[in-house]
Design a protein around this motif. Structure first.
Motif, short mmCIF file in Angstrom:
data_model
loop_
_atom_site.label_atom_id
_atom_site.label_comp_id
_atom_site.label_asym_id
_atom_site.label_seq_id
_atom_site.Cartn_x
_atom_site.Cartn_y
_atom_site.Cartn_z
N ALA A 97 0.83 -1.22 0.00
CA ALA A 97 0.00 0.00 0.00
C ALA A 97 0.86 1.26 0.00
CB ALA A 97 -0.94 -0.01 1.22
N PHE A 98 2.01 1.20 0.66
CA PHE A 98 2.89 2.40 0.67
C PHE A 98 3.30 2.76 -0.76
CE2 PHE A 98 5.88 5.51 1.81
CZ PHE A 98 7.05 5.29 1.11
N TYR A 99 3.68 1.76 -1.52
CA TYR A 99 4.13 2.06 -2.90
C TYR A 99 2.94 2.37 -3.81
CZ TYR A 99 8.51 0.63 -0.98
OH TYR A 99 9.64 0.56 -0.17
N ASP A 100 1.80 1.78 -3.52
CA ASP A 100 0.57 2.12 -4.25
C ASP A 100 0.29 3.63 -4.13
OD1 ASP A 100 -2.04 -0.43 -4.11
OD2 ASP A 100 -0.94 0.49 -5.78
N ARG A 101 0.33 4.10 -2.86
CA ARG A 101 0.02 5.52 -2.61
C ARG A 101 1.08 6.42 -3.26
NH1 ARG A 101 -0.91 3.41 2.64
NH2 ARG A 101 1.15 4.13 3.34
N LEU A 102 2.34 5.99 -3.15
CA LEU A 102 3.42 6.81 -3.73
C LEU A 102 3.25 6.93 -5.23
CD1 LEU A 102 6.16 8.28 -3.44
CD2 LEU A 102 7.27 6.04 -3.71
N VAL A 103 2.99 5.83 -5.91
CA VAL A 103 2.83 5.85 -7.37
C VAL A 103 1.63 6.72 -7.75
CG1 VAL A 103 2.16 4.42 -9.35
CG2 VAL A 103 3.99 3.66 -7.83
N PRO A 113 6.79 7.65 -12.86
CA PRO A 113 7.51 6.79 -11.90
C PRO A 113 8.42 5.78 -12.58
CG PRO A 113 5.22 6.09 -12.07
CD PRO A 113 5.38 7.26 -13.01
N PHE A 114 9.64 5.68 -12.15
CA PHE A 114 10.60 4.64 -12.55
C PHE A 114 10.85 3.81 -11.30
CE2 PHE A 114 12.95 5.44 -16.69
CZ PHE A 114 12.05 6.35 -17.20
N ALA A 115 10.48 2.53 -11.33
CA ALA A 115 10.61 1.69 -10.12
C ALA A 115 11.81 0.75 -10.25
CB ALA A 115 9.33 0.89 -9.91
N THR A 116 12.71 0.82 -9.29
CA THR A 116 13.83 -0.13 -9.20
C THR A 116 13.42 -1.23 -8.24
OG1 THR A 116 15.43 1.67 -9.50
CG2 THR A 116 16.26 -0.41 -8.58
N LEU A 117 13.47 -2.47 -8.71
CA LEU A 117 13.05 -3.60 -7.87
C LEU A 117 14.07 -3.88 -6.78
CD1 LEU A 117 11.63 -5.94 -10.64
CD2 LEU A 117 10.32 -5.03 -8.71
N ARG A 155 0.17 1.03 -13.59
CA ARG A 155 0.51 2.45 -13.52
C ARG A 155 2.00 2.73 -13.72
NH1 ARG A 155 -1.46 2.44 -7.80
NH2 ARG A 155 -1.44 0.23 -8.28
N VAL A 156 2.86 1.79 -13.36
CA VAL A 156 4.30 1.97 -13.55
C VAL A 156 4.70 1.36 -14.88
CG1 VAL A 156 6.61 1.42 -12.67
CG2 VAL A 156 4.75 1.98 -11.07
N GLN A 157 5.21 2.20 -15.77
CA GLN A 157 5.56 1.75 -17.13
C GLN A 157 7.06 1.59 -17.34
OE1 GLN A 157 3.01 1.16 -19.45
NE2 GLN A 157 1.78 1.43 -17.59
#
Ligand SMILES: N#[N+]C[C@@H]1[C@@H](O)[C@H](O)[C@@H](O)[C@@H]2O[C@H]12
Length: 445
Positions: A97-103, A113-117, A155-157
């Motif tokens: 949920a934290f990353y959901d809200r951030l995105v 958003p660019f997400a590094t795993l 949402r993250v592409q």
């Protein structure tokens, strides 16, 4: 004014353990960096990521700050131990949920958003099962990646599988100066191979997921290696340095083979590698992320260190990390990647500098050195674009001063100053200058 291409993505980069704080909040479990920093003697000043920039709680204000800076994109990393506390299996919904809200907040602010795993914070529970040195990590990482593709992929592409696998393998498992603090060459080389296998399997999982319409890549820390003299021994030493620091990952990813000079040099320590492994590793990706900070000048030093080389000091200005300020190295690197490994799209996923930033009498930070550093590196990048390099974005390291790994909070890389006791954010001169660069989509000659 040197303008950048239309749509060029100007951004900033951060990483979970370096800015979030609250490492055990809401069901999260200890990472290897939580353990490493809480083990006395590992981090300068005994610093830990327990608070950092308190971003886990201040994320909404930080996104507002990104909007104020005019960022077009923001590169962050996901803390694996927040979303899968055991590393696999049970999902911690509060962490997701934290990353959901951030995105959602980033998208609402018009920021890509660019997400590094993986930016180094492996769940401690997986380290207890052998961590990156255990080939089972390939399945563990693929499960984690698949979960994040499923949850955020609508949402993250833009996805980055790994940040700087060289640091994970070498600093964490050979030099022992990063988590998990191992000093074992055999393990370190196995870790490098397992990281690449995990990357390749995550790419396949990405293509099969609902995130698959987006783009996936990897971020490598790369540095030009220059021979100290034209002697044959120095040139051979520089080839070994280039192979270990750069081609160890570039060649399997884009050429389907490891550098022969390394296989020969490391002999019995070199891990078992199959053709099937190499086919997994070289699965096509959509972009390459480059973290650039400086170059190295190399001389032959028989019997010294891992490679029988030594790094030669050069004249010229340095950052607070002691790194030579060498913007032409960025141009050289970009052109080499385009010609030897390309011509795929490139992003500079990190470039920046630490300087001895202090608040002046008016409570501001006049970091003219960082403005000059960034200006010269932006011009070098623009020159590479003139030469045909498909550079599509630039992420300044970092948005905020933050936890600089084994150096703790002693080094400040941010374009925004963090007053840690109060957690106040103070935009530095470089932050105000960067906002103008983004607005103009260019820099003065
Ligand atoms: N040191 N230094 C600054 C910066 C570090 O803070 C990042 O986490 C890494 O990805 C990369 O090493 C670069």
């Amino acid at each position: 004014m040197r303008r950048f291409p239309e749509g060029f993505l100007w951004g900033c980069a951060t990483a979970s353990y370096q800015i979030e704080g609250s490492p055990l909040a809401d069901g999260a479990s200890p990472s290897i960096w939580h353990r490493f920093s809480h083990t006395p003697g590992n981090v300068q000043g005994g610093d830990t990521g327990d608070v950092a920039c308190d971003h886990y709680r201040r994320w909404r204000d930080d996104v507002a700050l990104m909007r104020e800076l005019g960022l077009k994109a923001y590169r962050f990393s996901i803390a694996w131990p927040r979303v899968l506390p055991d590393g696999t299996g049970r999902v911690n919904e509060a962490g997701v949920a934290f990353y959901d809200r951030l995105v959602d907040a980033l998208l609402e602010a018009g920021i890509v958003p660019f997400a590094t795993l993986y930016h180094w914070d492996l769940p401690g529970a997986l380290q207890d099962r052998g961590g990156w040195a255990n080939r089972d990590v390939v399945g563990w990482f693929t499960e984690y990646a698949g979960l994040m593709f499923e949850r955020l992929g609508d949402r993250v592409q833009h996805w980055i599988t790994l940040n700087e696998p060289w640091c994970v393998a070498h600093l964490g498992h050979v030099a022992g100066v990063h988590a998990p603090g191992m000093r074992d060459l055999w393990a370190g080389l196995r870790v490098a191979h397992h990281l690449l296998l995990a990357h390749g399997e995550a790419v396949a999982a990405f293509r099969a997921s609902r995130a698959g319409r987006g783009r996936i890549g990897i971020t490598l820390n790369l540095a030009p290696q220059h021979a100290a003299t034209s002697s044959q021994t120095d040139r051979a030493a520089t080839d070994r340095a280039d192979a270990y620091h750069n081609r160890l990952f570039l060649d399997p990813l884009f050429k389907g083979r490891y550098p022969a000079v390394l296989v020969q040099h490391f002999g019995e320590a070199w891990p078992e590698v199959t053709d099937e492994d190499l086919a997994i590793i070289r699965r096509p990706i959509d972009f390459l992320g480059i973290n650039y900070y400086s170059r190295s000048v190399v001389a032959d030093a028989p019997g010294e260190g891992l490679l029988g080389i030594r790094h030669v000091d050069t004249a010229g200005a340095r950052t607070a990390m002691g790194w030579e300020i060498y913007p032409q190295g960025l141009y050289e690197l970009l052109v080499r990647l385009h010609r030897e490994y390309g011509p795929l799209p490139l992003y500079i996923t990190e470039n920046g500098a630490a300087f001895d930033d202090r608040l002046d009498a008016s409570g501001q930070v006049d970091d003219a050195e960082r403005v000059d550093y960034l200006h010269r590196h932006f011009l070098a990048a623009r020159r590479a674009i003139d030469d045909g390099v498909r550079l599509e974005g630039y992420f300044v390291w970092s948005m905020l001063d933050n936890f600089e790994w084994a150096l703790g909070y002693s080094k400040r890389f941010g374009i925004v100053y963090v007053d840690y006791p109060s957690q106040r954010r103070i935009v530095k001169r470089s932050g105000r200058w960067y906002r103008q660069v983004i607005e103009a989509n260019g820099v003065p000659e």
